[in-house]
Design an enzyme around this catalytic site. Structure first.
Site, PDB file in Angstrom:
ATOM      1  N   LYS A   1       0.909  -1.221  -0.112  1.00  0.00           N
ATOM      2  CA  LYS A   1       0.053   0.037  -0.050  1.00  0.00           C
ATOM      3  C   LYS A   1       0.816   1.176  -0.086  1.00  0.00           C
ATOM      4  O   LYS A   1       1.716   1.368   0.807  1.00  0.00           O
ATOM      5  CB  LYS A   1      -0.879  -0.133   1.256  1.00  0.00           C
ATOM      6  CG  LYS A   1      -1.898   1.052   1.199  1.00  0.00           C
ATOM      7  CD  LYS A   1      -2.783   1.044   2.544  1.00  0.00           C
ATOM      8  CE  LYS A   1      -3.698   2.017   2.586  1.00  0.00           C
ATOM      9  NZ  LYS A   1      -4.774   1.994   3.680  1.00  0.00           N
TER      10      LYS A   1
ATOM     11  N   GLU B   1      -0.536  -8.200   4.823  1.00  0.00           N
ATOM     12  CA  GLU B   1      -0.990  -9.692   4.612  1.00  0.00           C
ATOM     13  C   GLU B   1      -1.842  -9.538   3.445  1.00  0.00           C
ATOM     14  O   GLU B   1      -2.847  -8.734   3.383  1.00  0.00           O
ATOM     15  CB  GLU B   1      -1.636 -10.172   5.943  1.00  0.00           C
ATOM     16  CG  GLU B   1      -2.268 -11.536   5.792  1.00  0.00           C
ATOM     17  CD  GLU B   1      -3.098 -12.297   7.091  1.00  0.00           C
ATOM     18  OE1 GLU B   1      -3.442 -12.830   6.914  1.00  0.00           O
ATOM     19  OE2 GLU B   1      -3.206 -11.091   7.792  1.00  0.00           O
TER      20      GLU B   1
ATOM     21  N   ASP C   1     -13.507   3.396  12.262  1.00  0.00           N
ATOM     22  CA  ASP C   1     -13.735   3.396  10.727  1.00  0.00           C
ATOM     23  C   ASP C   1     -14.249   1.912  10.519  1.00  0.00           C
ATOM     24  O   ASP C   1     -14.284   1.492   9.303  1.00  0.00           O
ATOM     25  CB  ASP C   1     -12.752   3.824   9.869  1.00  0.00           C
ATOM     26  CG  ASP C   1     -13.155   3.944   8.514  1.00  0.00           C
ATOM     27  OD1 ASP C   1     -14.229   4.333   8.057  1.00  0.00           O
ATOM     28  OD2 ASP C   1     -12.362   3.940   7.422  1.00  0.00           O
TER      29      ASP C   1
ATOM     30  N   LYS D   1     -16.770  -0.686   9.163  1.00  0.00           N
ATOM     31  CA  LYS D   1     -17.910  -0.635   8.044  1.00  0.00           C
ATOM     32  C   LYS D   1     -17.634  -2.181   7.477  1.00  0.00           C
ATOM     33  O   LYS D   1     -16.481  -2.782   7.459  1.00  0.00           O
ATOM     34  CB  LYS D   1     -17.817   0.348   7.367  1.00  0.00           C
ATOM     35  CG  LYS D   1     -16.531   0.400   6.625  1.00  0.00           C
ATOM     36  CD  LYS D   1     -16.213   2.039   5.988  1.00  0.00           C
ATOM     37  CE  LYS D   1     -14.922   2.379   5.318  1.00  0.00           C
ATOM     38  NZ  LYS D   1     -14.883   3.617   4.630  1.00  0.00           N
ATOM     39  N   PRO D   2     -18.626  -2.595   6.662  1.00  0.00           N
ATOM     40  CA  PRO D   2     -18.900  -3.452   5.934  1.00  0.00           C
ATOM     41  C   PRO D   2     -17.631  -3.649   4.847  1.00  0.00           C
ATOM     42  O   PRO D   2     -17.004  -4.691   4.434  1.00  0.00           O
ATOM     43  CB  PRO D   2     -20.004  -3.705   5.140  1.00  0.00           C
ATOM     44  CG  PRO D   2     -20.945  -2.896   6.226  1.00  0.00           C
ATOM     45  CD  PRO D   2     -20.112  -1.833   6.497  1.00  0.00           C
TER      46      PRO D   2
ATOM     47  N   ASN E   1     -14.724  -2.748   5.257  1.00  0.00           N
ATOM     48  CA  ASN E   1     -13.389  -3.231   5.905  1.00  0.00           C
ATOM     49  C   ASN E   1     -13.396  -4.451   6.891  1.00  0.00           C
ATOM     50  O   ASN E   1     -12.379  -4.567   7.774  1.00  0.00           O
ATOM     51  CB  ASN E   1     -13.222  -1.887   7.144  1.00  0.00           C
ATOM     52  CG  ASN E   1     -12.491  -0.674   6.582  1.00  0.00           C
ATOM     53  OD1 ASN E   1     -11.948  -0.778   5.231  1.00  0.00           O
ATOM     54  ND2 ASN E   1     -12.734   0.524   7.271  1.00  0.00           N
TER      55      ASN E   1
ATOM     56  N   ASP F   1      -7.929  -2.015   7.441  1.00  0.00           N
ATOM     57  CA  ASP F   1      -7.893  -0.599   7.146  1.00  0.00           C
ATOM     58  C   ASP F   1      -7.847  -0.036   8.894  1.00  0.00           C
ATOM     59  O   ASP F   1      -8.775   0.541   8.982  1.00  0.00           O
ATOM     60  CB  ASP F   1      -8.851  -0.129   6.599  1.00  0.00           C
ATOM     61  CG  ASP F   1      -8.688   1.403   6.287  1.00  0.00           C
ATOM     62  OD1 ASP F   1      -7.659   1.924   6.569  1.00  0.00           O
ATOM     63  OD2 ASP F   1      -9.535   2.081   5.443  1.00  0.00           O
TER      64      ASP F   1
END
Length: 272
Positions: A5, A55, A100, A102-103, A105, A122
């Site tokens: 990333k 990962e 944060d 949420k679906p 993540n 995240d």
């Protein structure tokens, strides 16, 4: 195999993304849990670009799954919720709040035995609570909204200090949406949606999905997780997970009893 990333925005342009990026590397690096995506390394390239090696997890996000099928039955959803609780417990014990959740993540992968494995990713918005270090950099600034508005706790909407119960609120929103296929609280605009998080509870499960059957006690668990006042929510992910396990066992026991009664009735009919 790993995932790389890269922070594409030059650090000299804005120090905030770089600070958050470094924190994303640090927070998961001290988290070692099977339900959390591992961060292996943080470095800066020869060209000056900061990057992470993470990962590689094969699978779909919960958001992608819900987009495809609409909603999940309780038998599939409950293990997912419990694994999310386990991941949050590990993070909260180290004073790390995701902020944060949420679906998008939540990755759903498979184990070697084909069981569904949850991986939370995240942690870029994660904030180390002050108790962990007096020098922790607080990344929340006036006017900056971290996390998706559909899953933000009332205190996040008000840009107040958050605690682990804020993650629990987000999980409550995720549970509601996963089981009904409908966001718990949504409106036409960001402002109206934020106002709902501050003032309104979701519609009852049976009202929003009259075509589905929900076990007694499930709505109470979800709505407690989504209480407006943080003090009225579950005070730990462990506590929430325990209630989910109790409900799962109760539902399973009732199913087994019903199945046994049906089999007995079938035997009686065959012998008459």
């Amino acid at each position: 195999c790993v995932v790389i990333k890269i922070l594409r925005q030059p650090p000299s342009h804005n120090e905030l993304p770089l600070a958050r990026f470094k924190q994303e590397a640090h927070a998961p690096s001290i988290l070692k849990h099977p339900n959390i995506v591992s961060i292996y390394n943080y470095a800066v390239s020869s060209g000056g670009l900061p990057y992470l090696t993470m990962e590689l997890v094969e699978g779909q996000t919960l958001q992608e799954v819900l987009t495809g099928v609409g909603w999940l039955p309780l038998t599939r959803a409950m293990p997912i919720f419990q694994q999310i609780c386990a991941a949050l417990t590990s993070a909260h014990e180290l004073s790390i709040i995701h902020r944060d959740l949420k679906p998008g993540n939540v990755i759903l992968s498979k184990t070697d035995s084909e069981h569904e494995l949850v991986k939370i990713l995240d942690f870029g918005s994660a904030q180390l609570a002050p108790m962990l270090s007096d020098t922790v950099l607080k990344l929340t600034q006036t006017g900056e909204m971290l996390g998706s508005i559909l899953y933000m706790s009332p205190e996040q909407c008000l840009e107040q200090e958050v605690e682990p119960s804020s993650d629990i609120y987000a999980l409550g929103c995720i549970m509601y949406e996963t089981l009904t296929g409908k966001p718990a609280l949504a409106a036409r605009t960001i402002f109206e949606t934020m106002n709902k998080h501050l003032t309104t509870m979701p519609e009852p499960l049976a009202q929003v999905r009259p075509d589905l059957t929900f076990p007694d006690g499930l709505e109470k668990i979800i709505f407690k997780a989504m209480a407006k006042n943080p003090r009225n929510r579950f005070q730990s992910a462990t506590e929430l997970q325990a209630d989910l396990k109790k409900l799962t066992l109760k539902v399973s026991s009732r199913h087994d009893s019903k199945k046994a009664a049906t089999e007995k009735a079938a035997v009686r009919e065959s012998t008459t």
